[in-house]
Design an enzyme around this catalytic site. Structure first.
Site, mmCIF file in Angstrom:
data_model
loop_
_atom_site.group_PDB
_atom_site.id
_atom_site.type_symbol
_atom_site.label_atom_id
_atom_site.label_comp_id
_atom_site.label_asym_id
_atom_site.label_seq_id
_atom_site.Cartn_x
_atom_site.Cartn_y
_atom_site.Cartn_z
ATOM 1 N NE ARG A 39 -4.492 20.036 32.593
ATOM 2 C CZ ARG A 39 -5.051 20.568 31.525
ATOM 3 N NH1 ARG A 39 -5.728 19.704 30.478
ATOM 4 N NH2 ARG A 39 -5.086 22.036 31.025
ATOM 5 C CE LYS A 76 -9.862 14.322 35.088
ATOM 6 N NZ LYS A 76 -9.912 14.548 33.741
ATOM 7 C CG ASN A 97 -10.525 29.349 35.586
ATOM 8 O OD1 ASN A 97 -9.600 28.630 36.376
ATOM 9 N ND2 ASN A 97 -10.292 30.219 34.603
ATOM 10 C CE LYS A 138 -14.834 22.117 27.071
ATOM 11 N NZ LYS A 138 -13.536 21.510 26.358
ATOM 12 C CG ASP A 170 -10.321 36.162 30.010
ATOM 13 O OD1 ASP A 170 -11.487 35.230 30.159
ATOM 14 O OD2 ASP A 170 -9.839 35.647 29.133
ATOM 15 N N GLY A 249 -21.452 59.193 29.457
ATOM 16 C CA GLY A 249 -22.189 60.051 30.395
ATOM 17 C C GLY A 249 -22.862 61.147 29.807
ATOM 18 C CD GLN A 251 -20.100 66.683 31.137
ATOM 19 O OE1 GLN A 251 -20.294 67.683 30.191
ATOM 20 N NE2 GLN A 251 -20.598 66.859 32.410
HETATM 21 N N1 CAO Z 1 -4.747 16.730 37.003
HETATM 22 C C1 CAO Z 1 -5.693 15.833 36.291
HETATM 23 N N2 CAO Z 1 -6.691 16.362 35.522
HETATM 24 C C2 CAO Z 1 -6.742 17.735 35.631
HETATM 25 C C3 CAO Z 1 -5.830 18.513 36.143
HETATM 26 C C4 CAO Z 1 -4.900 17.883 37.192
HETATM 27 N N3 CAO Z 1 -4.022 18.678 37.747
HETATM 28 N N4 CAO Z 1 -6.208 19.906 36.057
HETATM 29 C C5 CAO Z 1 -7.352 20.025 35.326
HETATM 30 N N5 CAO Z 1 -7.500 18.521 34.877
HETATM 31 C C6 CAO Z 1 -8.595 18.003 33.840
HETATM 32 C C7 CAO Z 1 -9.831 18.592 34.127
HETATM 33 O O1 CAO Z 1 -10.463 17.767 35.261
HETATM 34 C C8 CAO Z 1 -10.485 18.518 32.943
HETATM 35 O O2 CAO Z 1 -11.034 16.989 32.760
HETATM 36 P P1 CAO Z 1 -12.512 16.551 32.254
HETATM 37 O O3 CAO Z 1 -12.764 17.099 31.004
HETATM 38 O O4 CAO Z 1 -12.265 15.284 32.279
HETATM 39 O O5 CAO Z 1 -13.442 16.959 33.351
HETATM 40 C C9 CAO Z 1 -9.724 18.693 31.964
HETATM 41 O O6 CAO Z 1 -8.279 18.749 32.630
HETATM 42 C C10 CAO Z 1 -9.611 19.790 31.151
HETATM 43 O O7 CAO Z 1 -10.248 20.932 31.851
HETATM 44 P P2 CAO Z 1 -10.509 22.634 31.518
HETATM 45 O O8 CAO Z 1 -11.521 23.245 32.103
HETATM 46 O O9 CAO Z 1 -9.042 23.083 31.396
HETATM 47 O O10 CAO Z 1 -11.027 22.116 29.933
HETATM 48 P P3 CAO Z 1 -10.649 22.711 28.350
HETATM 49 O O11 CAO Z 1 -9.218 23.160 28.106
HETATM 50 O O12 CAO Z 1 -11.347 21.893 27.569
HETATM 51 O O13 CAO Z 1 -11.593 24.226 28.758
HETATM 52 C C11 CAO Z 1 -12.005 26.574 29.307
HETATM 53 C C12 CAO Z 1 -11.008 25.537 28.854
HETATM 54 C C13 CAO Z 1 -11.344 27.758 29.839
HETATM 55 C C14 CAO Z 1 -12.719 26.695 27.928
HETATM 56 C C15 CAO Z 1 -12.911 25.834 30.448
HETATM 57 O O14 CAO Z 1 -12.160 25.610 31.471
HETATM 58 C C16 CAO Z 1 -13.950 26.811 30.974
HETATM 59 O O15 CAO Z 1 -15.162 27.103 29.979
HETATM 60 N N6 CAO Z 1 -13.919 27.401 31.937
HETATM 61 C C17 CAO Z 1 -14.995 28.339 32.848
HETATM 62 C C18 CAO Z 1 -14.885 29.621 32.387
HETATM 63 C C19 CAO Z 1 -13.558 30.242 32.308
HETATM 64 O O16 CAO Z 1 -12.863 30.248 33.208
HETATM 65 N N7 CAO Z 1 -13.013 30.581 31.095
HETATM 66 C C20 CAO Z 1 -11.572 30.949 30.705
HETATM 67 C C21 CAO Z 1 -11.584 32.374 30.996
HETATM 68 S S1 CAO Z 1 -9.969 32.777 30.544
HETATM 69 O O17 CAO Z 1 -10.130 32.863 29.088
#
Ligand code: CAO
Length: 417
Positions: A39, A76, A97, A138, A170, A249, A251
């Site tokens: 972003r 977007k 992810n 999430k 992770d 295991g 042991q």
């Molecule tokens: N340009 C514009 N928008 C972007 C972008 C970009 N380059 N990159 C990301 N975005 C947007 C996404 O499209 C998303 O938008 P919407 O909410 O409108 O759909 C927004 O940014 C946020 O995305 P996010 O997935 O990062 O959201 P979050 O921070 O609320 O959640 C997390 C983070 C990790 C909980 C979630 O991504 C998730 O559950 N992922 C799946 C499991 C996972 O991988 N967990 C993390 C493991 S590492 O701890």
């Protein structure tokens, strides 16, 4: 080898935090061209999380994003999406992810990606599988450790479910995804067609907990688990209990205190009583009389008083440091190792020599220490380089895609990049 194994493979790294970045970082180490798409003005959240130096990319980010390039773009916007689609048409792999549904909301769901580039492999991490009742959640690492069975089986029986210090939800999920992506790349060599590869964090944790599922089935059949501290003097319920530091295991083993434990929280070794090595183990700990003593001679005889035996071994360890103890025990083939602190790991000469811990250059930090490749090849040594600054390669990438300087300047002015 003249070329790294994955050279020529183009990866769009549309990932954040840890699970996705760990996967794409390893692809980059192995020679893939990994472009992190972030972003504008913000980047991966880990750039700012737990910073140790003001206004400098946090170690959380630098340790998971080495060897990559960075494109900062608002995907977007119409122009941003156009750039993404150009990248996708030319890529081998896209990894994401984001939260469930985010790719679809951006108009970049699997169906569309596959239409844009049928050869593309789409790697995706979510907390849960699509058909899970929790598929919309999430998820972060600890959530997955709980949902995948690790937490209920980790810790001590008189304490709560416990999270491992290892990122089982992770980075472990990222490693599983990498296996899937490499498999899909091999399949593509035969079919010419890419596919979607999904890994849920719950599944990746579960896959490391298979011995605990084994124990559940044993418990249901016989009502006890003989290698757990609860056997034979305690009681078992109907599910696998937390076993403290017991071996997984056949042991028995435990974490045992060494000289210095009063002041050093890590002055311990892990000591394994290997059944076939019992006689030499007794010799090592100066208890030769235990070899033939009926109360000690068999695993079955030892188990009822296994903690007394561990206490006795701790008495033997009381005047030895963990390193001295291991040096003695290794001569008797006792499976053992010191409990290593992170400080010891960071400065361990052997880990440095093997490239498992490396120091790399960074434009803001000077250098930083990071974990290198745990995979060693006979014909290739991964060269770890520093992580990119946010948007460091934006203009290069746009130029490669055919945008002229005016168009690039226009995108900057509009905040698209
Ligand atoms: N340009 C514009 N928008 C972007 C972008 C970009 N380059 N990159 C990301 N975005 C947007 C996404 O499209 C998303 O938008 P919407 O909410 O409108 O759909 C927004 O940014 C946020 O995305 P996010 O997935 O990062 O959201 P979050 O921070 O609320 O959640 C997390 C983070 C990790 C909980 C979630 O991504 C998730 O559950 N992922 C799946 C499991 C996972 O991988 N967990 C993390 C493991 S590492 O701890």
């Amino acid at each position: 080898m003249s070329q790294p194994p994955l050279s020529g493979i183009k990866v769009i790294d549309f990932t954040g935090v840890q699970a996705g970045p760990a996967c794409t970082q390893m692809m980059a180490w192995f020679g893939a061209d990994v472009l992190k798409v972030e972003r504008v003005g913000v980047g991966d959240v880990t750039r700012r999380q737990l910073r140790d130096i003001p206004d400098v990319d946090a170690l959380y980010f630098t340790q998971l994003n080495s060897n990559k390039r960075s494109l900062a773009i608002d995907t977007k916007t119409t122009e941003g999406k156009e750039v993404m689609e150009k990248l996708i048409r030319d890529a081998d792999v896209l990894v994401e992810n984001f939260a469930p549904g985010a790719m679809d909301r951006m108009g970049l769901g699997w169906k569309h990606l596959h239409e844009l580039n049928p050869r593309l492999i789409f790697g995706s991490v979510k907390g849960f599988n699509d058909d899970s009742p929790w598929s919309d959640l999430k998820v972060y690492d600890n959530v997955a450790q709980c949902a995948g069975g690790a937490a209920s089986t980790t810790g001590f029986w008189d304490g709560p479910p416990t999270i491992s210090g290892a990122a089982l939800g992770d980075s472990n999920t990222g490693m599983h995804l990498l296996i899937g992506i490499l498999t899909a790349l091999m399949a593509r060599q035969k079919t010419g067609v890419g596919q979607k590869v999904s890994v849920s964090m719950q599944d990746a944790v579960l896959n490391l907990c298979r011995v605990k599922l084994r124990d559940q089935l044993r418990l249901e059949r016989v009502g006890y688990l003989e290698e757990y501290p609860q056997y034979p003097n305690g009681t078992f319920g109907d599910t696998v209990p937390r076993g403290g530091n017991a071996g997984g295991g056949g042991q028995p083993g435990w974490v045992l205190k060494c000289k210095g434990a009063d002041t050093d929280p890590n002055a311990y070794i892990y000591f394994t009583i290997q059944e076939q090595n019992w006689a030499r183990t007794c010799e090592a700990i100066a208890r030769p009389e235990w070899v033939d003593d009926p109360a000690y001679a068999t695993a079955e005889a030892r188990q009822p008083h296994i903690f007394e035996i561990f206490d006795e071994i701790e008495n033997w360890l009381a005047d030895k440091t963990k390193y001295e103890a291991v040096d003695i025990l290794r001569r008797y083939e006792v499976p053992t190792a010191p409990v290593m602190s992170m400080k010891e790991i960071a400065y361990d000469p052997a880990l440095r020599a093997s490239g498992s811990i490396v120091e790399v250059a960074h434009k803001q930090r000077g250098t930083y220490l990071t974990v290198g490749s745990p995979v060693k090849f006979s014909d290739f040594t991964p060269q770890i380089t520093g992580s990119p600054l946010l948007g460091e390669h934006t203009d290069d990438v746009l130029t490669e895609l055919g945008y002229n300087p005016e168009a690039i300047a226009d995108m900057h002015a509009k905040g698209v990049v």
